[in-house]
Design a protein around this motif. Sequence first.
Motif, PDB file in Angstrom:
ATOM      1  N   ARG A 106       1.209  -1.008  -0.138  1.00 37.74           N
ATOM      2  CA  ARG A 106       0.121  -0.169   0.317  1.00 37.74           C
ATOM      3  C   ARG A 106       1.219   1.449  -0.133  1.00 37.74           C
ATOM      4  N   ALA A 107       2.421   1.331   0.889  1.00 33.98           N
ATOM      5  CA  ALA A 107       3.039   2.956   0.821  1.00 33.98           C
ATOM      6  C   ALA A 107       3.400   2.458  -0.437  1.00 33.98           C
ATOM      7  N   ALA A 108       3.821   1.682  -1.313  1.00 30.64           N
ATOM      8  CA  ALA A 108       4.570   1.808  -2.412  1.00 30.64           C
ATOM      9  C   ALA A 108       3.825   2.246  -3.629  1.00 30.64           C
ATOM     10  N   LEU A 109       2.275   1.732  -3.699  1.00 29.35           N
ATOM     11  CA  LEU A 109       1.595   2.494  -4.412  1.00 29.35           C
ATOM     12  C   LEU A 109       1.096   3.701  -4.181  1.00 29.35           C
ATOM     13  N   ASP A 110       1.031   3.915  -2.653  1.00 28.64           N
ATOM     14  CA  ASP A 110       0.916   5.755  -2.007  1.00 28.64           C
ATOM     15  C   ASP A 110       1.332   6.730  -2.854  1.00 28.64           C
ATOM     16  N   ALA A 111       2.939   6.025  -2.678  1.00 27.51           N
ATOM     17  CA  ALA A 111       3.689   7.053  -2.903  1.00 27.51           C
ATOM     18  C   ALA A 111       4.065   7.012  -4.443  1.00 27.51           C
ATOM     19  N   GLY A 112       3.547   6.148  -5.426  1.00 25.85           N
ATOM     20  CA  GLY A 112       3.849   6.263  -6.313  1.00 25.85           C
ATOM     21  C   GLY A 112       5.238   6.276  -7.355  1.00 25.85           C
ATOM     22  N   VAL A 113       5.668   5.209  -6.289  1.00 25.40           N
ATOM     23  CA  VAL A 113       6.518   4.429  -7.409  1.00 25.40           C
ATOM     24  C   VAL A 113       6.785   3.930  -8.592  1.00 25.40           C
ATOM     25  N   LYS A 114       7.639   4.440  -9.509  1.00 29.33           N
ATOM     26  CA  LYS A 114       7.335   3.962 -10.932  1.00 29.33           C
ATOM     27  C   LYS A 114       6.977   2.053 -10.614  1.00 29.33           C
ATOM     28  N   ARG A 115       8.109   1.653 -10.085  1.00 30.14           N
ATOM     29  CA  ARG A 115       8.282   0.091 -10.002  1.00 30.14           C
ATOM     30  C   ARG A 115       8.506  -0.487  -8.367  1.00 30.14           C
ATOM     31  N   PHE A 116       8.238  -1.533  -8.395  1.00 32.02           N
ATOM     32  CA  PHE A 116       7.690  -2.782  -7.130  1.00 32.02           C
ATOM     33  C   PHE A 116       7.981  -3.845  -6.978  1.00 32.02           C
ATOM     34  N   LEU A 117       8.673  -4.107  -6.526  1.00 33.43           N
ATOM     35  CA  LEU A 117       9.124  -5.785  -6.517  1.00 33.43           C
ATOM     36  C   LEU A 117       9.010  -6.509  -4.847  1.00 33.43           C
ATOM     37  N   PRO A 118       7.613  -7.046  -5.053  1.00 29.98           N
ATOM     38  CA  PRO A 118       7.073  -6.866  -3.350  1.00 29.98           C
ATOM     39  C   PRO A 118       7.974  -8.367  -3.034  1.00 29.98           C
ATOM     40  N   TRP A 119       8.041  -8.747  -1.320  1.00 30.84           N
ATOM     41  CA  TRP A 119       8.247 -10.056  -0.651  1.00 30.84           C
ATOM     42  C   TRP A 119       7.816 -10.901  -1.521  1.00 30.84           C
ATOM     43  N   GLN A 120       8.165 -11.790  -2.610  1.00 28.72           N
ATOM     44  CA  GLN A 120       7.395 -12.746  -3.140  1.00 28.72           C
ATOM     45  C   GLN A 120       8.342 -13.324  -3.736  1.00 28.72           C
TER      46      GLN A 120
END
Length: 327
Positions: A106-120
């Motif tokens: 949620r924080a990554a999306l709200d921050a508007g980061v261009k790219r996110f790699l979750p712990w998966q």
Amino acid sequence: MSNNNAILVLGAGQLGMAMLRHLAPRVNRIDGASLSVLLRPSAIASADPAKQQDLAELQGLHVAIIEGDLAAQSSAKLAATFSRYDTVISCTGFVGGPGVQRKIARAALDAGVKRFLPWQFGVDYDVIGRGSPQDLFDEQLDVRDMLRAQQATEWIIVSTGMFTSFLFEPDFGVVDLAANTVSALGSWDNAVTLTTADDIGALTTEILFAQPRISNRVVLVAGDTVTYREVADALDRLRPGKVTRREWSVAELKRQLAAEPQDTMRKYRAVFAEGRGVAWDRARTFNAERGIGVCGLEAWMRENLARPDQERPAAARGRISETLISE
């Protein structure tokens, strides 16, 4: 404003350090790029020699250290930190407890980061589905739903299977080197995909910098895919004496879990015994398609199990919270 080449790694456990070691040389060659790691204040201030060694290594790699606490801080506070970065890579695992993975996403999306790699960096949660013996896996599916429901932030999920060293953790119960025993989860023909932390760091770096750009999909990688029979056979070849073999059925493992429903290792054993989403064909992986060399099971065993009297591998000793679970 977010720097287009600013990368933030969350955590510096076994996987986080491997990720940073492989990212740093690439990032350091790019003008204006930067690489940072988010660490808990207690980790930064720790007098533990191993932690101090890691901090010194990070300094040598020109990795900036950012203070933060993923478990304690609010999503809004984390978003304020993440907003300074183009790419956020979570290497934190499950130890923060229920809800932390959703909060990070949620924080990554709200921050508007261009790219996110979750712990998966583990099994294929889509195939396992909801309601598995490991209840934390449902949260991983929540994260996938969050990412797929939006288009502003690109995402990449890297499915790696089990960390190779975790297979040899005595608490996991599959390989007990001290007792020279191998326990098959479900059946001897059940398979498991294994990848070392170092290979995960190397392959994730290649995925991030790949052209054409990879985005919004699950990427499979694998160091090896082996059956429990093949694990036992490899130990027979590499260590003196034949291993004792025992098979735990799904029913038996679920009975064990029912007796202690909060036992994390019993949850993992039951999931892997069911055999869904925990193994895939190496030929279908990113590393196979790109011809990238990786460390297979026997190569890892030769390097880490060289001494027949060694009760547990150096790569795993003291690292149980940093393998499948990380830190």
